[in-house]
Design a protein around this motif. Structure first.
Motif, PDB file in Angstrom:
ATOM      1  N   ARG A  43       0.912  -1.240   0.006  1.00 40.25           N
ATOM      2  CA  ARG A  43       0.073   0.215   0.173  1.00 40.25           C
ATOM      3  C   ARG A  43       0.857   1.261   0.072  1.00 40.25           C
ATOM      4  NH1 ARG A  43      -5.167  -0.210   1.947  1.00 40.25           N
ATOM      5  NH2 ARG A  43      -5.416   1.816   0.884  1.00 40.25           N
ATOM      6  N   HIS A  51      -5.561   2.098  -3.911  1.00 40.79           N
ATOM      7  CA  HIS A  51      -6.065   2.789  -2.727  1.00 40.79           C
ATOM      8  C   HIS A  51      -7.649   2.942  -3.141  1.00 40.79           C
ATOM      9  CE1 HIS A  51      -1.986   3.467  -1.165  1.00 40.79           C
ATOM     10  NE2 HIS A  51      -1.790   3.726  -2.523  1.00 40.79           N
ATOM     11  N   ASP A  53     -11.315   3.346  -3.215  1.00 38.12           N
ATOM     12  CA  ASP A  53     -12.497   2.515  -2.886  1.00 38.12           C
ATOM     13  C   ASP A  53     -13.503   3.095  -3.617  1.00 38.12           C
ATOM     14  OD1 ASP A  53     -15.146   2.992  -0.978  1.00 38.12           O
ATOM     15  OD2 ASP A  53     -13.966   1.878   0.152  1.00 38.12           O
ATOM     16  N   LYS A  82      -9.337   3.499   0.311  1.00 37.64           N
ATOM     17  CA  LYS A  82      -9.248   2.502   1.573  1.00 37.64           C
ATOM     18  C   LYS A  82      -8.291   2.839   2.245  1.00 37.64           C
ATOM     19  CE  LYS A  82      -8.253  -0.799  -1.661  1.00 37.64           C
ATOM     20  NZ  LYS A  82      -7.885  -1.987  -2.448  1.00 37.64           N
TER      21      LYS A  82
END
Length: 221
Positions: A43, A51, A53, A82
């Motif tokens: 990440r 990343h 969402d 996220k």
């Protein structure tokens, strides 16, 4: 409808990168202070796909943007990616280092606001170019969304970054009591957002932050 489509095209990159850079910054600083959770999960990356969402990065900002074009007095853009996984227990000094990990997100947004201000300067320096106007509009959008995310995340409300920074600074007993708000923090934030209280509270701060940034770069937009 054409105005909405053009607006989406201008805001798309600034919104996606503002949100994803914010999250990547948390993971990067957590790694520096000893927590490899985000690193091991892949990440710490500038790739937005890691990343995004679907709801927080696309649906919610898009819906609010369209609403702002159709409704007079609609609120500002809002969204999330996220969350980057951080195990604060792995930090070398968990309570103290939490402050810097939390501050990294708003810090990244501030740096990106500066970047977009530079893009506006670049656009103004080449007025004859066909890219000048789109770049300037994208720069304005970039300053807007990054300042909003920076100020919003500095609110002292867990699980926002400002809430974690507050926990880091409070004495242990108070920090524990304050942390008990976290399960309800997102619900509180949504109530403040849709009631209009949030924009009333942070709107002036956002305005002054934008004024300061454009003044630093000598912009008049």
């Amino acid at each position: 409808m054409d105005e909405i489509i053009q607006g989406i095209a201008i805001y798309a990159l600034p919104v996606i990168f503002a949100i994803t850079m914010h999250e990547a910054a948390h993971g990067y600083v957590a790694k520096k202070f000893g927590d490899l959770t985000a690193y091991d999960a892949g990440r710490i990356s500038l790739n937005p796909a890691r990343h995004i969402d679907p709801v927080g990065t696309i649906v919610v900002p898009l819906s609010l943007f369209v609403l702002s074009k159709l409704t007079v007095g609609a609120g500002f853009l809002f969204g999330w990616a996220k969350p980057v996984p951080v195990n604060f227990a792995n930090l070398r000094h968990p309570k103290r280092d939490m402050l810097w990990v939390a501050a990294a997100g708003p810090g990244a947004n501030l740096l990106m606001a500066f970047f977009w201000a530079l893009m506006i300067k670049l656009a103004l320096a080449m007025p004859e170019s066909s890219f000048a106007k789109p770049l300037a509009l994208m720069g304005i959008a970039g300053i807007e969304i990054n300042v909003v995310l920076m100020v919003l995340n500095l609110l002292p409300l867990p699980p926002l970054d400002g809430g974690r920074m507050t926990m880091s600074l409070l004495p242990h007993r108070w920090a524990y009591q304050f942390s008990r708000i976290e399960p309800y923090g997102f619900m509180i934030l949504l109530v403040l957002l849709f009631s209009g209280i949030l924009s009333t509270v942070i709107g002036p701060v956002i305005l002054w932050a934008k004024i300061i940034i454009v003044s630093i770069f000598g912009l008049y937009i």
